[in-house]
Design a protein around this motif. Structure first.
Motif, PDB file in Angstrom:
ATOM      1  N   GLN A  75       0.879  -1.173  -0.038  1.00 29.22           N
ATOM      2  CA  GLN A  75       0.018   0.018   0.064  1.00 29.22           C
ATOM      3  C   GLN A  75       0.977   1.456   0.045  1.00 29.22           C
ATOM      4  O   GLN A  75       0.206   2.457   0.414  1.00 29.22           O
ATOM      5  CB  GLN A  75      -1.104   0.006   1.201  1.00 29.22           C
ATOM      6  CG  GLN A  75      -1.927  -1.128   1.079  1.00 29.22           C
ATOM      7  CD  GLN A  75      -3.111  -0.910   2.009  1.00 29.22           C
ATOM      8  OE1 GLN A  75      -3.041   0.016   3.028  1.00 29.22           O
ATOM      9  NE2 GLN A  75      -3.922  -1.850   2.004  1.00 29.22           N
ATOM     10  N   GLY A  76       2.166   1.087  -0.424  1.00 33.61           N
ATOM     11  CA  GLY A  76       3.002   2.189  -0.139  1.00 33.61           C
ATOM     12  C   GLY A  76       3.655   2.966   0.905  1.00 33.61           C
ATOM     13  O   GLY A  76       4.379   3.731   1.130  1.00 33.61           O
ATOM     14  N   ILE A  77       3.454   1.802   2.131  1.00 33.47           N
ATOM     15  CA  ILE A  77       3.918   2.313   3.401  1.00 33.47           C
ATOM     16  C   ILE A  77       5.336   2.208   3.491  1.00 33.47           C
ATOM     17  O   ILE A  77       6.038   3.055   3.916  1.00 33.47           O
ATOM     18  CB  ILE A  77       3.165   1.403   4.462  1.00 33.47           C
ATOM     19  CG1 ILE A  77       1.751   1.792   4.426  1.00 33.47           C
ATOM     20  CG2 ILE A  77       3.992   1.894   5.863  1.00 33.47           C
ATOM     21  CD1 ILE A  77       0.839   0.769   5.526  1.00 33.47           C
ATOM     22  N   GLY A  78       5.949   0.871   2.961  1.00 34.21           N
ATOM     23  CA  GLY A  78       7.262   0.748   3.060  1.00 34.21           C
ATOM     24  C   GLY A  78       8.180   1.934   2.166  1.00 34.21           C
ATOM     25  O   GLY A  78       9.070   2.324   2.528  1.00 34.21           O
ATOM     26  N   THR A  79       7.453   2.231   1.040  1.00 34.07           N
ATOM     27  CA  THR A  79       8.232   3.192   0.032  1.00 34.07           C
ATOM     28  C   THR A  79       8.291   4.631   0.817  1.00 34.07           C
ATOM     29  O   THR A  79       9.396   5.187   0.664  1.00 34.07           O
ATOM     30  CB  THR A  79       7.636   3.224  -1.376  1.00 34.07           C
ATOM     31  OG1 THR A  79       7.665   1.833  -1.912  1.00 34.07           O
ATOM     32  CG2 THR A  79       8.310   4.168  -1.983  1.00 34.07           C
ATOM     33  N   ALA A  80       7.074   4.892   1.369  1.00 32.44           N
ATOM     34  CA  ALA A  80       7.102   6.321   2.135  1.00 32.44           C
ATOM     35  C   ALA A  80       8.001   6.235   3.145  1.00 32.44           C
ATOM     36  O   ALA A  80       8.736   7.292   3.226  1.00 32.44           O
ATOM     37  CB  ALA A  80       5.569   6.477   2.350  1.00 32.44           C
ATOM     38  N   MET A 112      16.165  -3.197  -4.031  1.00 30.27           N
ATOM     39  CA  MET A 112      17.097  -3.084  -5.387  1.00 30.27           C
ATOM     40  C   MET A 112      16.202  -2.300  -6.441  1.00 30.27           C
ATOM     41  O   MET A 112      16.835  -1.576  -7.131  1.00 30.27           O
ATOM     42  CB  MET A 112      17.547  -4.619  -5.951  1.00 30.27           C
ATOM     43  CG  MET A 112      18.543  -5.305  -4.987  1.00 30.27           C
ATOM     44  SD  MET A 112      19.474  -6.487  -5.856  1.00 30.27           S
ATOM     45  CE  MET A 112      18.067  -7.551  -5.825  1.00 30.27           C
ATOM     46  N   LYS A 113      14.952  -2.258  -6.087  1.00 27.07           N
ATOM     47  CA  LYS A 113      14.256  -1.335  -7.278  1.00 27.07           C
ATOM     48  C   LYS A 113      14.434   0.064  -6.456  1.00 27.07           C
ATOM     49  O   LYS A 113      13.903   0.904  -7.434  1.00 27.07           O
ATOM     50  CB  LYS A 113      12.642  -1.768  -7.187  1.00 27.07           C
ATOM     51  CG  LYS A 113      12.498  -3.168  -7.965  1.00 27.07           C
ATOM     52  CD  LYS A 113      10.971  -3.056  -8.269  1.00 27.07           C
ATOM     53  CE  LYS A 113      10.940  -4.172  -9.115  1.00 27.07           C
ATOM     54  NZ  LYS A 113       9.146  -4.760  -9.084  1.00 27.07           N
ATOM     55  N   ARG A 114      14.640   0.217  -5.474  1.00 27.12           N
ATOM     56  CA  ARG A 114      14.513   1.629  -4.962  1.00 27.12           C
ATOM     57  C   ARG A 114      16.048   2.094  -4.542  1.00 27.12           C
ATOM     58  O   ARG A 114      16.322   2.890  -3.570  1.00 27.12           O
ATOM     59  CB  ARG A 114      13.709   1.620  -3.608  1.00 27.12           C
ATOM     60  CG  ARG A 114      12.268   1.370  -3.800  1.00 27.12           C
ATOM     61  CD  ARG A 114      11.297   0.915  -2.865  1.00 27.12           C
ATOM     62  NE  ARG A 114       9.867   0.975  -3.091  1.00 27.12           N
ATOM     63  CZ  ARG A 114       9.513  -0.010  -3.805  1.00 27.12           C
ATOM     64  NH1 ARG A 114      10.289  -1.161  -4.291  1.00 27.12           N
ATOM     65  NH2 ARG A 114       8.315  -0.121  -4.417  1.00 27.12           N
TER      66      ARG A 114
HETATM   67  C1  LIG Z   1       9.631  -5.007   2.668  1.00 23.99           C
HETATM   68  C2  LIG Z   1       8.418  -4.286   3.255  1.00 23.99           C
HETATM   69  C3  LIG Z   1       8.911  -3.109   4.297  1.00 23.99           C
HETATM   70  C4  LIG Z   1       7.819  -3.429   1.946  1.00 23.99           C
HETATM   71  O1  LIG Z   1       6.866  -2.558   2.396  1.00 23.99           O
HETATM   72  P1  LIG Z   1       5.336  -2.272   1.582  1.00 23.99           P
HETATM   73  O2  LIG Z   1       4.781  -1.237   2.743  1.00 23.99           O
HETATM   74  O3  LIG Z   1       4.905  -3.595   1.298  1.00 23.99           O
HETATM   75  O4  LIG Z   1       5.997  -1.574   0.372  1.00 23.99           O
HETATM   76  P2  LIG Z   1       5.367  -1.038  -0.698  1.00 23.99           P
HETATM   77  O5  LIG Z   1       3.948  -1.102  -0.487  1.00 23.99           O
HETATM   78  O6  LIG Z   1       5.799   0.670  -0.695  1.00 23.99           O
HETATM   79  O7  LIG Z   1       5.853  -1.456  -2.127  1.00 23.99           O
HETATM   80  C5  LIG Z   1       5.693  -2.768  -2.316  1.00 23.99           C
HETATM   81  C6  LIG Z   1       4.927  -2.987  -3.681  1.00 23.99           C
HETATM   82  O8  LIG Z   1       3.776  -2.601  -3.525  1.00 23.99           O
HETATM   83  C7  LIG Z   1       3.406  -1.722  -4.647  1.00 23.99           C
HETATM   84  N1  LIG Z   1       2.247  -0.646  -4.115  1.00 23.99           N
HETATM   85  C8  LIG Z   1       2.615   0.315  -3.681  1.00 23.99           C
HETATM   86  N2  LIG Z   1       1.672   0.949  -3.388  1.00 23.99           N
HETATM   87  C9  LIG Z   1       0.555   0.386  -3.947  1.00 23.99           C
HETATM   88  C10 LIG Z   1      -0.697   0.487  -3.830  1.00 23.99           C
HETATM   89  N3  LIG Z   1      -1.407   1.466  -3.288  1.00 23.99           N
HETATM   90  N4  LIG Z   1      -1.612  -0.518  -4.404  1.00 23.99           N
HETATM   91  C11 LIG Z   1      -0.941  -1.447  -4.999  1.00 23.99           C
HETATM   92  N5  LIG Z   1       0.341  -1.775  -4.972  1.00 23.99           N
HETATM   93  C12 LIG Z   1       1.033  -0.990  -4.643  1.00 23.99           C
HETATM   94  C13 LIG Z   1       4.660  -1.116  -5.331  1.00 23.99           C
HETATM   95  O9  LIG Z   1       4.840  -0.985  -6.317  1.00 23.99           O
HETATM   96  C14 LIG Z   1       5.770  -2.174  -4.853  1.00 23.99           C
HETATM   97  O10 LIG Z   1       5.866  -3.014  -5.681  1.00 23.99           O
HETATM   98  P3  LIG Z   1       7.490  -3.219  -6.320  1.00 23.99           P
HETATM   99  O11 LIG Z   1       8.410  -3.195  -5.263  1.00 23.99           O
HETATM  100  O12 LIG Z   1       7.427  -4.590  -7.140  1.00 23.99           O
HETATM  101  O13 LIG Z   1       7.559  -2.006  -7.211  1.00 23.99           O
HETATM  102  C15 LIG Z   1       7.456  -5.170   3.800  1.00 23.99           C
HETATM  103  O14 LIG Z   1       7.143  -5.899   2.880  1.00 23.99           O
HETATM  104  C16 LIG Z   1       7.720  -5.725   5.091  1.00 23.99           C
HETATM  105  O15 LIG Z   1       7.410  -5.058   6.091  1.00 23.99           O
HETATM  106  N6  LIG Z   1       8.183  -6.643   5.187  1.00 23.99           N
HETATM  107  C17 LIG Z   1       8.523  -7.472   6.367  1.00 23.99           C
HETATM  108  C18 LIG Z   1       9.806  -6.854   7.051  1.00 23.99           C
HETATM  109  C19 LIG Z   1      11.119  -7.081   6.210  1.00 23.99           C
HETATM  110  O16 LIG Z   1      11.438  -7.817   5.560  1.00 23.99           O
HETATM  111  N7  LIG Z   1      11.433  -5.558   5.959  1.00 23.99           N
HETATM  112  C20 LIG Z   1      12.944  -5.717   5.239  1.00 23.99           C
HETATM  113  C21 LIG Z   1      13.943  -5.997   5.876  1.00 23.99           C
HETATM  114  S1  LIG Z   1      14.596  -4.960   7.072  1.00 23.99           S
END
Ligand SMILES: CC(C)(COP(=O)(O)OP(=O)(O)OC[C@H]1O[C@@H](n2cnc3c(N)ncnc32)[C@H](O)[C@@H]1OP(=O)(O)O)[C@@H](O)C(=O)NCCC(=O)NCCS
Length: 160
Positions: A75-80, A112-114
């Motif tokens: 949902q974009g939380i990680g990217t934000a 790696m995408k970021r």
């Molecule tokens: C890794 C992690 C932090 C990513 O957070 P996230 O909030 O899922 O990341 P985002 O939502 O920003 O991005 C994930 C994907 O969702 C997509 N996305 C973002 N907003 C979106 C939306 N509104 N609707 C649909 N998809 C969306 C993004 O395009 C992205 O895909 P891509 O990476 O293939 O481009 C999360 O998976 C997590 O908490 N993992 C467990 C802990 C962990 O392993 N942390 C990393 C090691 S420290």
């Protein structure tokens, strides 16, 4: 979504979130214990609920992102949160590093995408971490042995 910077991450709210997600209130990477009291954090909130957390540290030699969690994925939380964190780290000219484990293919894809690039594989480093933190599982949910620490460094070449 609102973001809150917390200079010292050992607040009760963060301790309980971190323990739920990482099994305790500390992380071990490179054989070093990283206590929440030594880290800073940014929390993401929606309707006053904690929906994500990034923890990091800034030292004279490097900046390290220690953990990143989104309560609801994709949902974009990680990217934000990563963007918020990078805006704090980039003014320091030190390398920005992070460590994940060999099983965390989702995290590798995400970073790696970021703008992060593989820097080094620390073979067998998780066995050392497990001696300090026995709660680190032996296998991932997908059944992969969790053995190595993967070091990534920020290059800024994001493809998102
Ligand atoms: C890794 C992690 C932090 C990513 O957070 P996230 O909030 O899922 O990341 P985002 O939502 O920003 O991005 C994930 C994907 O969702 C997509 N996305 C973002 N907003 C979106 C939306 N509104 N609707 C649909 N998809 C969306 C993004 O395009 C992205 O895909 P891509 O990476 O293939 O481009 C999360 O998976 C997590 O908490 N993992 C467990 C802990 C962990 O392993 N942390 C990393 C090691 S420290």
């Amino acid at each position: 979504m609102r973001f809150r910077f917390i200079p010292k991450a050992d607040t009760p709210e963060i301790c309980s979130f971190f323990a739920e997600h990482w099994g305790d209130t500390f992380m071990v990477t490179q054989g070093k214990v990283r206590q929440l009291s030594e880290l800073s954090a940014i929390v993401a909130e929606e309707d006053r609920q904690l929906v994500g957390l990034v923890t990091f540290t800034i030292t004279p030699e490097y900046c390290e992102i220690v953990s990143l969690d989104a309560v609801v994925p994709d949902q974009g939380i990680g990217t934000a949160l990563l963007d918020q964190c990078l805006s704090q780290l980039l003014p320091h000219s030190n390398p920005i590093v992070l460590f994940t484990t060999n099983d965390n293919l989702n995290a590798l894809n995400f970073y790696m995408k970021r703008g992060f690039r593989l820097h080094r594989v620390h073979h067998g480093a998780v066995a050392l971490a497990r001696k300090i933190k026995p709660s680190i599982p032996l296998l991932s949910e997908q059944g992969l042995p969790i053995e190595d620490e993967i070091e990534l460094r920020y290059t800024g070449q994001s493809i998102c």
